[in-house]
Design an enzyme around this catalytic site. Structure first.
Site, PDB file in Angstrom:
ATOM      1  N   ASP A 153       1.614 -24.933   0.266  1.00 45.39           N
ATOM      2  CA  ASP A 153       1.012 -24.102   1.301  1.00 45.39           C
ATOM      3  C   ASP A 153       2.174 -23.520   2.077  1.00 45.39           C
ATOM      4  O   ASP A 153       2.828 -24.213   2.857  1.00 45.39           O
ATOM      5  CB  ASP A 153       0.099 -24.934   2.200  1.00 45.39           C
ATOM      6  CG  ASP A 153      -0.594 -24.094   3.267  1.00 45.39           C
ATOM      7  OD1 ASP A 153      -0.160 -22.935   3.482  1.00 45.39           O
ATOM      8  OD2 ASP A 153      -1.549 -24.580   3.882  1.00 45.39           O
ATOM      9  N   LYS A 193       2.725  -7.471   4.237  1.00 44.67           N
ATOM     10  CA  LYS A 193       3.596  -6.871   3.231  1.00 44.67           C
ATOM     11  C   LYS A 193       4.762  -6.134   3.886  1.00 44.67           C
ATOM     12  O   LYS A 193       5.889  -6.168   3.390  1.00 44.67           O
ATOM     13  CB  LYS A 193       2.796  -5.916   2.342  1.00 44.67           C
ATOM     14  CG  LYS A 193       1.737  -6.623   1.495  1.00 44.67           C
ATOM     15  CD  LYS A 193       2.342  -7.695   0.603  1.00 44.67           C
ATOM     16  CE  LYS A 193       1.315  -8.309  -0.321  1.00 44.67           C
ATOM     17  NZ  LYS A 193       1.877  -9.361  -1.190  1.00 44.67           N
ATOM     18  N   TYR A 229      -3.204  -7.494   5.806  1.00 45.68           N
ATOM     19  CA  TYR A 229      -2.508  -7.378   4.519  1.00 45.68           C
ATOM     20  C   TYR A 229      -1.296  -6.453   4.636  1.00 45.68           C
ATOM     21  O   TYR A 229      -0.194  -6.795   4.208  1.00 45.68           O
ATOM     22  CB  TYR A 229      -3.489  -6.851   3.474  1.00 45.68           C
ATOM     23  CG  TYR A 229      -2.901  -6.668   2.098  1.00 45.68           C
ATOM     24  CD1 TYR A 229      -2.780  -7.741   1.227  1.00 45.68           C
ATOM     25  CD2 TYR A 229      -2.501  -5.408   1.656  1.00 45.68           C
ATOM     26  CE1 TYR A 229      -2.262  -7.583  -0.046  1.00 45.68           C
ATOM     27  CE2 TYR A 229      -1.979  -5.232   0.388  1.00 45.68           C
ATOM     28  CZ  TYR A 229      -1.854  -6.318  -0.462  1.00 45.68           C
ATOM     29  OH  TYR A 229      -1.326  -6.140  -1.718  1.00 45.68           O
TER      30      TYR A 229
END
Length: 229
Positions: free
Chosen positions: A66, A133, A129
């Site tokens: 994780d 990124k 997201y």
């Protein structure tokens, strides 16, 4: 060329499916001695990846991970070192700092971060997201400055649309696929192997002088974003 990664020990995070699955298998096919496959939720998928690595005559280690937990990251690299040896290639698909820094303790190697065209191009409804990124892209740039003198290269692959489970609706429905590829100049999505071929090159000695930069593998998508305005 075959055998470009002979003698390398690779860690591919999130390698239970999609691009990272294909990357782990491609590394084994290209001669990497050992590949560590990390597990988050999909144990069956990770085991499938490990078995495919072994089919190429390479060792595979399965390790839970994780990446939000720095202690787990540290444990991963300790385990890989004990079972396989010192990591020389890391393919990382998470937007946190700790993984890169653990790999950066090595004195030679390659870190490849997998981002997206959306590190540059925002998309409505995908703020988290796109931010992750974009952060990973800047992590690449920062680590390239910090690790250069240790002979560790750091680079990005930024895919466009790829036919993986992430885009399952488009895989299942030709009409959705046609609509989604309309803005891609090549009018198609990539297969996972088209991304992994770039990963193999960037991990090889042929790419030793590529450092701190992004390679876009997107069929020209990022070049087409301003069209029709």
């Amino acid at each position: 060329m075959a055998g470009r990664l002979e003698g390398e020990i690779a860690v591919v995070t999130g390698s239970d499916s999609g691009i990272r699955h294909a990357t782990a298998v491609a590394f084994a096919r290209e001669g990497a001695d050992d590949v560590a496959v990390t597990i988050h939720n999909d144990v069956e998928g990770a085991e499938r990846t490990a078995n495919e690595v072994r089919e190429h005559g390479r060792r595979a280690a399965l390790a839970p991970l994780d990446q939000r937990d720095p202690a787990r990251v540290g444990e991963l690299f300790r385990r890989v070192t004990e079972e396989l040896g010192t990591t020389t290639i890391l393919v990382n698909d998470a937007g946190i700092d700790s993984t890169g820094r653990h790999a950066g303790k090595n004195r030679q190697g390659t870190i490849i971060n997998v981002t997206s065209v959306h590190q540059e191009v925002p998309r409505a409804g995908a703020a988290g997201y796109c931010a992750a990124k974009g952060g990973l892209r800047n992590l690449t740039r920062c680590l390239s400055l910090e690790l250069a003198e240790s002979n560790i290269t750091v680079k990005n692959i930024a895919p466009g649309m790829v036919l993986t489970p992430f885009n399952q609706p488009a895989i299942d429905d030709p009409e959705i696929l046609k609509e989604q590829v309309a803005s891609i100049p090549q009018k198609r999505a990539a297969e996972p192997e088209e991304i992994t071929r770039v990963a193999v090159f960037l991990a090889s000695r042929e790419a030793d002088y590529i450092h701190g930069t992004t390679v876009y593998v997107d069929g020209g998508l990022i070049q087409n974003m301003g069209q029709g305005a």
